[in-house]
Design a protein around this motif. Structure first.
Motif, PDB file in Angstrom:
ATOM      1  N   PHE A 326     -71.117 -58.319 -75.656  1.00 60.48           N
ATOM      2  CA  PHE A 326     -71.398 -57.830 -74.302  1.00 60.48           C
ATOM      3  C   PHE A 326     -70.130 -57.483 -73.527  1.00 60.48           C
ATOM      4  CE2 PHE A 326     -71.314 -59.109 -69.841  1.00 60.48           C
ATOM      5  CZ  PHE A 326     -72.295 -58.313 -69.275  1.00 60.48           C
ATOM      6  N   PHE A 327     -69.086 -58.322 -73.621  1.00 60.20           N
ATOM      7  CA  PHE A 327     -68.006 -58.263 -72.638  1.00 60.20           C
ATOM      8  C   PHE A 327     -67.167 -56.980 -72.690  1.00 60.20           C
ATOM      9  CE2 PHE A 327     -64.211 -59.872 -70.357  1.00 60.20           C
ATOM     10  CZ  PHE A 327     -64.852 -60.250 -69.188  1.00 60.20           C
ATOM     11  N   PRO A 328     -66.671 -56.531 -73.859  1.00 64.08           N
ATOM     12  CA  PRO A 328     -65.902 -55.273 -73.839  1.00 64.08           C
ATOM     13  C   PRO A 328     -66.752 -54.080 -73.438  1.00 64.08           C
ATOM     14  CG  PRO A 328     -66.286 -56.005 -76.092  1.00 64.08           C
ATOM     15  CD  PRO A 328     -66.705 -57.133 -75.201  1.00 64.08           C
ATOM     16  N   ALA A 329     -68.043 -54.108 -73.780  1.00 64.07           N
ATOM     17  CA  ALA A 329     -68.924 -53.018 -73.354  1.00 64.07           C
ATOM     18  C   ALA A 329     -69.087 -53.015 -71.837  1.00 64.07           C
ATOM     19  CB  ALA A 329     -70.285 -53.153 -74.044  1.00 64.07           C
ATOM     20  N   GLN A 330     -69.214 -54.199 -71.244  1.00 63.57           N
ATOM     21  CA  GLN A 330     -69.308 -54.300 -69.792  1.00 63.57           C
ATOM     22  C   GLN A 330     -68.015 -53.817 -69.130  1.00 63.57           C
ATOM     23  OE1 GLN A 330     -71.269 -54.607 -67.445  1.00 63.57           O
ATOM     24  NE2 GLN A 330     -70.730 -56.093 -65.869  1.00 63.57           N
ATOM     25  N   GLN A 331     -66.877 -54.176 -69.697  1.00 59.57           N
ATOM     26  CA  GLN A 331     -65.602 -53.718 -69.139  1.00 59.57           C
ATOM     27  C   GLN A 331     -65.494 -52.199 -69.207  1.00 59.57           C
ATOM     28  OE1 GLN A 331     -63.037 -56.249 -71.607  1.00 59.57           O
ATOM     29  NE2 GLN A 331     -62.212 -57.093 -69.715  1.00 59.57           N
ATOM     30  N   ARG A 332     -65.862 -51.619 -70.331  1.00 55.79           N
ATOM     31  CA  ARG A 332     -65.799 -50.168 -70.455  1.00 55.79           C
ATOM     32  C   ARG A 332     -66.731 -49.508 -69.434  1.00 55.79           C
ATOM     33  NH1 ARG A 332     -65.209 -45.286 -74.549  1.00 55.79           N
ATOM     34  NH2 ARG A 332     -65.775 -43.803 -72.930  1.00 55.79           N
ATOM     35  N   HIS A 333     -67.921 -50.064 -69.280  1.00 59.50           N
ATOM     36  CA  HIS A 333     -68.869 -49.516 -68.304  1.00 59.50           C
ATOM     37  C   HIS A 333     -68.254 -49.502 -66.901  1.00 59.50           C
ATOM     38  CE1 HIS A 333     -72.519 -48.908 -65.986  1.00 59.50           C
ATOM     39  NE2 HIS A 333     -72.339 -50.061 -65.381  1.00 59.50           N
ATOM     40  N   LEU A 334     -67.596 -50.570 -66.515  1.00 53.23           N
ATOM     41  CA  LEU A 334     -67.010 -50.654 -65.180  1.00 53.23           C
ATOM     42  C   LEU A 334     -65.848 -49.683 -65.013  1.00 53.23           C
ATOM     43  CD1 LEU A 334     -67.065 -54.533 -64.687  1.00 53.23           C
ATOM     44  CD2 LEU A 334     -68.610 -52.845 -63.669  1.00 53.23           C
ATOM     45  N   VAL A 335     -65.001 -49.564 -66.024  1.00 54.24           N
ATOM     46  CA  VAL A 335     -63.875 -48.626 -65.937  1.00 54.24           C
ATOM     47  C   VAL A 335     -64.375 -47.190 -65.864  1.00 54.24           C
ATOM     48  CG1 VAL A 335     -61.862 -47.702 -67.162  1.00 54.24           C
ATOM     49  CG2 VAL A 335     -62.237 -50.164 -67.074  1.00 54.24           C
ATOM     50  N   ASP A 336     -65.412 -46.866 -66.637  1.00 54.75           N
ATOM     51  CA  ASP A 336     -65.969 -45.516 -66.618  1.00 54.75           C
ATOM     52  C   ASP A 336     -66.624 -45.185 -65.285  1.00 54.75           C
ATOM     53  OD1 ASP A 336     -65.163 -44.984 -69.186  1.00 54.75           O
ATOM     54  OD2 ASP A 336     -67.099 -45.436 -70.110  1.00 54.75           O
ATOM     55  N   MET A 337     -67.325 -46.161 -64.707  1.00 51.39           N
ATOM     56  CA  MET A 337     -68.061 -45.897 -63.482  1.00 51.39           C
ATOM     57  C   MET A 337     -67.197 -45.987 -62.227  1.00 51.39           C
ATOM     58  SD  MET A 337     -71.047 -45.038 -64.408  1.00 51.39           S
ATOM     59  CE  MET A 337     -71.896 -45.061 -62.839  1.00 51.39           C
ATOM     60  N   PHE A 338     -66.099 -46.710 -62.295  1.00 54.50           N
ATOM     61  CA  PHE A 338     -65.210 -46.870 -61.141  1.00 54.50           C
ATOM     62  C   PHE A 338     -63.779 -46.535 -61.565  1.00 54.50           C
ATOM     63  CE2 PHE A 338     -68.791 -49.702 -60.676  1.00 54.50           C
ATOM     64  CZ  PHE A 338     -69.180 -49.568 -59.353  1.00 54.50           C
ATOM     65  N   PRO A 339     -63.512 -45.312 -61.997  1.00 54.27           N
ATOM     66  CA  PRO A 339     -62.218 -44.985 -62.609  1.00 54.27           C
ATOM     67  C   PRO A 339     -61.019 -45.177 -61.696  1.00 54.27           C
ATOM     68  CG  PRO A 339     -63.474 -42.993 -62.132  1.00 54.27           C
ATOM     69  CD  PRO A 339     -64.412 -44.140 -61.922  1.00 54.27           C
ATOM     70  N   GLU A 340     -61.175 -44.924 -60.405  1.00 50.56           N
ATOM     71  CA  GLU A 340     -60.018 -45.042 -59.516  1.00 50.56           C
ATOM     72  C   GLU A 340     -59.856 -46.447 -58.949  1.00 50.56           C
ATOM     73  OE1 GLU A 340     -59.858 -41.996 -56.601  1.00 50.56           O
ATOM     74  OE2 GLU A 340     -59.935 -40.370 -58.068  1.00 50.56           O
ATOM     75  N   ARG A 341     -60.762 -47.336 -59.321  1.00 43.60           N
ATOM     76  CA  ARG A 341     -60.662 -48.734 -58.881  1.00 43.60           C
ATOM     77  C   ARG A 341     -60.772 -49.650 -60.093  1.00 43.60           C
ATOM     78  NH1 ARG A 341     -65.504 -48.737 -54.704  1.00 43.60           N
ATOM     79  NH2 ARG A 341     -65.077 -50.977 -54.653  1.00 43.60           N
ATOM     80  N   ALA A 342     -60.154 -49.225 -61.204  1.00 41.46           N
ATOM     81  CA  ALA A 342     -60.344 -49.928 -62.474  1.00 41.46           C
ATOM     82  C   ALA A 342     -59.912 -51.385 -62.396  1.00 41.46           C
ATOM     83  CB  ALA A 342     -59.581 -49.205 -63.587  1.00 41.46           C
ATOM     84  N   THR A 343     -58.706 -51.637 -61.873  1.00 43.65           N
ATOM     85  CA  THR A 343     -58.235 -53.019 -61.829  1.00 43.65           C
ATOM     86  C   THR A 343     -59.079 -53.857 -60.883  1.00 43.65           C
ATOM     87  OG1 THR A 343     -56.025 -52.045 -62.027  1.00 43.65           O
ATOM     88  CG2 THR A 343     -56.150 -54.431 -61.760  1.00 43.65           C
ATOM     89  N   ALA A 344     -59.435 -53.292 -59.743  1.00 42.96           N
ATOM     90  CA  ALA A 344     -60.262 -54.027 -58.785  1.00 42.96           C
ATOM     91  C   ALA A 344     -61.604 -54.401 -59.406  1.00 42.96           C
ATOM     92  CB  ALA A 344     -60.469 -53.197 -57.519  1.00 42.96           C
ATOM     93  N   MET A 345     -62.224 -53.446 -60.126  1.00 43.36           N
ATOM     94  CA  MET A 345     -63.521 -53.737 -60.731  1.00 43.36           C
ATOM     95  C   MET A 345     -63.405 -54.782 -61.835  1.00 43.36           C
ATOM     96  SD  MET A 345     -65.856 -52.357 -59.092  1.00 43.36           S
ATOM     97  CE  MET A 345     -67.064 -52.993 -60.250  1.00 43.36           C
ATOM     98  N   LEU A 346     -62.354 -54.687 -62.642  1.00 46.49           N
ATOM     99  CA  LEU A 346     -62.153 -55.690 -63.684  1.00 46.49           C
ATOM    100  C   LEU A 346     -61.842 -57.055 -63.075  1.00 46.49           C
ATOM    101  CD1 LEU A 346     -60.171 -53.547 -66.283  1.00 46.49           C
ATOM    102  CD2 LEU A 346     -62.554 -54.294 -66.414  1.00 46.49           C
ATOM    103  N   SER A 347     -61.201 -57.046 -61.907  1.00 46.24           N
ATOM    104  CA  SER A 347     -60.942 -58.302 -61.204  1.00 46.24           C
ATOM    105  C   SER A 347     -62.239 -58.912 -60.691  1.00 46.24           C
ATOM    106  CB  SER A 347     -59.972 -58.065 -60.043  1.00 46.24           C
ATOM    107  OG  SER A 347     -58.706 -57.632 -60.506  1.00 46.24           O
ATOM    108  N   TRP A 348     -63.069 -58.093 -60.067  1.00 49.56           N
ATOM    109  CA  TRP A 348     -64.372 -58.581 -59.620  1.00 49.56           C
ATOM    110  C   TRP A 348     -65.186 -59.095 -60.809  1.00 49.56           C
ATOM    111  CZ3 TRP A 348     -66.307 -59.699 -54.977  1.00 49.56           C
ATOM    112  CH2 TRP A 348     -65.697 -59.148 -53.854  1.00 49.56           C
ATOM    113  N   ASN A 349     -65.089 -58.387 -61.924  1.00 42.17           N
ATOM    114  CA  ASN A 349     -65.826 -58.806 -63.118  1.00 42.17           C
ATOM    115  C   ASN A 349     -65.333 -60.165 -63.621  1.00 42.17           C
ATOM    116  OD1 ASN A 349     -67.850 -58.009 -65.129  1.00 42.17           O
ATOM    117  ND2 ASN A 349     -66.137 -57.985 -66.568  1.00 42.17           N
TER     118      ASN A 349
END
Length: 396
Positions: A326-349
């Protein structure tokens, strides 16, 4: 064309070679070892500082709370500053916190150093993931995230036991001194390796029709919804893991704990690689949904076969494989959907991950005391089903 992190964003970037991926993996391994090694060292810390063993659990709580609180701010800062510089600063701070941990004269100072370590770790992990994900080729992004993330999982079943063994023979302080030295030395290559590797321009995932850019500008409600599934997943996975050793000891099977955890750890590493590869080929959301369905089914299977050790080993390996896909797929989903806030989204995750982990410890202990360990696994399976329902609302 430039990204908000200050790095040029180009479509014809050369991608990542083995060296920066290995550097990112080692960083996750050392930070993960620091996170997981504290638990087995708690008895030695209690004896050394003359505090009750039950009180030392606050060290883990303090680290986790600091991580959850600091992670969103660290991600926001990293997206607005040069990510490599933020990572270097976080590693130096992490090293200093571990030196402070080793030299702490009393429990109060030790608690403070773990808070600092939690803040530094909050800026380290998501920034590493953002650096590799934005520089990896889009068609291999989840695979690269899975490889780097396996450093954290390897720390779970290799780094932490090694640190505990070291602490038992030469003192718990030595483990933190070595971790401090390692993370400090890693800061130097991180200061240079990312400069020559420009970012790929973020492209929306297949089938979004440009929705990724709009998602990147969405508000807090969208962000919370996107990472809520991670909290539910973490509760399901870590409720099983956290109390497995306790249950085996209570059943008189303490001698099986070590090799069962190795089976679990190997399954988790393999699952991360499988999940990353399939996320790049079949779509990240499709993989997260499938992984959650299998996680729910296999957690119930672990509960059913728990009394039989050989069957438990098989079920644990399969559960870890499915769960950690699940986890790398979830990370990829977040980076793809929030490309300009990648670090912030991964931090929230990652914050969502720690919330789920903390809830697993708090709620899971009560369930085990009241009903028993297999019954906790059925609760975890039900929570995984809830995660499936939340994930169904996401577009592939």
């Amino acid at each position: 064309m430039h990204s908000k992190s200050g790095q040029p964003a180009v479509r014809a970037a050369p991608g990542l070679s083995a060296a920066p991926i290995a550097l990112a993996w080692l960083t996750q391994f050392l930070v993960g070892t620091d996170l997981f090694v504290v638990a087995p060292l708690l008895p030695a810390i209690a004896a050394s500082l003359g505090v009750p063993a039950t009180s030392t659990g606050l060290l883990i709580t303090a680290f986790s709370i600091a991580y959850v609180v600091a992670s969103p701010f660290a991600g926001w800062l990293s997206d607005r500053r040069d990510r490599a510089s933020v990572l270097v600063g976080a590693l130096v701070l992490f090293s200093a916190a571990n030196v402070g941990t080793a030299l702490a004269p009393d429990f109060g100072v030790l608690l403070a150093t773990r808070v600092v370590a939690g803040v530094a770790a909050a800026a380290t992990g998501p920034t590493v993931y953002a650096l590799v994900s934005t520089r990896a080729r889009p068609e291999a992004r989840a695979q690269v995230l899975a490889v780097v993330g396996s450093g954290l999982l390897t720390a779970l079943w290799v780094g932490a036991p090694a640190g505990a063994l070291l602490g038992r023979h030469v003192g718990w302080q030595a483990a933190f001194v070595i971790l401090a030295a390692g993370t400090f030395l890693l800061a130097f290559p991180h200061a240079f390796v990312w400069r020559s590797r420009p970012e790929f321009a973020a492209a929306p995932p297949a089938g979004t029709g440009g929705r990724a850019g709009r998602a990147g500008r969405a508000g807090i409600g969208t962000v919370v919804s996107a990472v809520a599934v991670t909290t539910l997943w973490a509760f399901s996975v870590y409720s099983l893991y956290t109390f497995l050793a306790v249950a085996l000891h209570a059943d008189g099977r303490a001698g099986t704990t070590a090799w069962l955890l190795v089976v679990y750890g190997v399954g988790a590493v393999v699952g991360g690689q499988v999940g990353g590869r399939f996320a790049d080929r079949a779509g990240a959301v499709r993989v997260t949904r499938t992984a959650l369905v299998l996680t729910a089914a296999l957690e119930a299977a672990v509960a059913l076969v728990y009394p039989v050790t050989w069957a438990l080993a098989c079920a644990l390996g399969l559960f870890a494989l499915a769960g950690y896909a699940f986890f790398p797929a979830q990370q990829r989903h977040l980076v793809d959907m929030f490309p300009e806030r990648a670090t912030a989204m991964l931090s929230w995750n990652n914050s969502a991950l720690f919330v789920g982990l903390s809830l697993a410890g708090a709620v899971g202990g009560q369930v085990v005391d009241a009903l028993g360990y297999p019954e906790l696994l059925y609760v975890g399976a039900a929570v995984a089903v809830a995660a499936c329902i939340v994930a169904r609302g996401r577009r592939a």
